[in-house]
Design a protein around this motif. Structure first.
Motif, short mmCIF file in Angstrom:
data_model
loop_
_atom_site.label_atom_id
_atom_site.label_comp_id
_atom_site.label_asym_id
_atom_site.label_seq_id
_atom_site.Cartn_x
_atom_site.Cartn_y
_atom_site.Cartn_z
N ASP A 17 4.25 7.33 6.47
CA ASP A 17 3.42 8.11 7.39
C ASP A 17 1.99 8.21 6.90
O ASP A 17 1.04 8.10 7.67
CB ASP A 17 4.01 9.51 7.60
CG ASP A 17 5.31 9.50 8.38
OD1 ASP A 17 5.58 8.50 9.08
OD2 ASP A 17 6.06 10.49 8.28
N PHE A 18 1.82 8.42 5.60
CA PHE A 18 0.49 8.55 5.02
C PHE A 18 -0.33 7.27 5.21
O PHE A 18 -1.48 7.31 5.63
CB PHE A 18 0.60 8.89 3.52
CG PHE A 18 -0.73 9.12 2.86
CD1 PHE A 18 -1.30 10.37 2.85
CD2 PHE A 18 -1.40 8.08 2.22
CE1 PHE A 18 -2.53 10.59 2.24
CE2 PHE A 18 -2.62 8.29 1.61
CZ PHE A 18 -3.19 9.55 1.61
N VAL A 19 0.27 6.13 4.90
CA VAL A 19 -0.44 4.85 5.04
C VAL A 19 -0.78 4.60 6.50
O VAL A 19 -1.88 4.15 6.82
CB VAL A 19 0.39 3.70 4.44
CG1 VAL A 19 -0.25 2.34 4.74
CG2 VAL A 19 0.56 3.88 2.93
N ARG A 20 0.13 4.91 7.41
CA ARG A 20 -0.15 4.71 8.84
C ARG A 20 -1.31 5.58 9.31
O ARG A 20 -2.14 5.14 10.09
CB ARG A 20 1.09 4.98 9.67
CG ARG A 20 2.09 3.85 9.55
CD ARG A 20 3.32 4.05 10.39
NE ARG A 20 4.17 2.88 10.27
CZ ARG A 20 5.48 2.88 10.44
NH1 ARG A 20 6.11 4.01 10.77
NH2 ARG A 20 6.17 1.77 10.29
N ARG A 21 -1.37 6.81 8.83
CA ARG A 21 -2.49 7.70 9.22
C ARG A 21 -3.80 7.23 8.61
O ARG A 21 -4.84 7.28 9.26
CB ARG A 21 -2.20 9.15 8.79
CG ARG A 21 -1.20 9.87 9.66
CD ARG A 21 -1.14 11.37 9.37
NE ARG A 21 -1.17 11.73 7.97
CZ ARG A 21 -0.10 11.84 7.18
NH1 ARG A 21 1.11 11.59 7.67
NH2 ARG A 21 -0.23 12.18 5.92
N ALA A 22 -3.77 6.80 7.37
CA ALA A 22 -5.01 6.40 6.69
C ALA A 22 -5.54 5.08 7.24
O ALA A 22 -6.72 4.95 7.54
CB ALA A 22 -4.77 6.29 5.18
N GLY A 23 -4.69 4.08 7.33
CA GLY A 23 -5.06 2.81 7.94
C GLY A 23 -5.91 1.87 7.11
O GLY A 23 -6.14 0.73 7.51
N ALA A 24 -6.41 2.31 5.98
CA ALA A 24 -7.26 1.45 5.15
C ALA A 24 -7.22 1.96 3.71
O ALA A 24 -6.82 3.09 3.45
CB ALA A 24 -8.70 1.44 5.67
N GLY A 25 -7.66 1.10 2.82
CA GLY A 25 -7.72 1.49 1.42
C GLY A 25 -8.43 0.42 0.61
O GLY A 25 -8.98 -0.54 1.16
N VAL A 26 -8.43 0.60 -0.68
CA VAL A 26 -9.04 -0.36 -1.60
C VAL A 26 -7.92 -0.99 -2.41
O VAL A 26 -7.07 -0.30 -2.97
CB VAL A 26 -10.06 0.33 -2.53
CG1 VAL A 26 -10.59 -0.64 -3.57
CG2 VAL A 26 -11.19 0.93 -1.72
#
Length: 147
Positions: A17-26
């Motif tokens: 859920d966290f990754v889906r909400r964030a949608g981007a990263g480094v």
């Protein structure tokens, strides 16, 4: 991360859920020169908890990952919550690309459209370790996720 399948842990569901909400990263990879190479990327995640991203076969990140699949990532949500993770990235083969492209395109419409379709590659990161920090709490709360 253990293959999640149907019986995934509460922390695994939370991470999805966290990754889906964030949608981007480094994402950071090993450049082979002794210096890490980092890149900001759009990310998606499938229902088993594998993180999916696209890249160009001519990019440094692709070259690095095909030489050494170990990566680390930082994903931030709302400027207050952060996940740091470590894992292994794999280049998806022809039998895996369609499903991963659908996940990536659903979460990021147009993400698989490129001016260089011949060099588009999809990667999948299997998470081996992750930590969550929440700076909304004082002092900031930090916990290691359990898979």
């Amino acid at each position: 991360m253990v293959e999640l399948g149907k019986n995934i842990s509460e922390d695994s569901r939370w991470l999805i859920d966290f990754v889906r909400r964030a949608g981007a990263g480094v994402i950071a990879s090993n450049s082979g020169t002794g210096y890490p190479e980092s890149a900001y990327v759009h990310v998606a995640v499938n229902d088993t908890g594998r993180i999916i991203l696209g890249t160009n076969a001519l990019s440094r990140k692709f070259t690095n990952i095909t030489s050494d699949p170990r990566v680390s990532m930082v994903i931030v949500n709302d400027g207050a919550q952060e996940v740091q993770l470590e894992g292994e990235a794999a280049v998806l083969d022809d039998t895996q690309v369609a499903a991963a492209a659908e996940v990536l395109s659903t979460q990021h419409p147009g993400a698989t459209e490129t001016n260089d379709p011949e060099n588009l590659r999809l990667l999948e990161v299997t998470v081996r370790w992750a930590s969550h920090t929440d700076t909304r709490e004082v002092p900031p709360a930090q916990r290691e996720l359990e898979f």
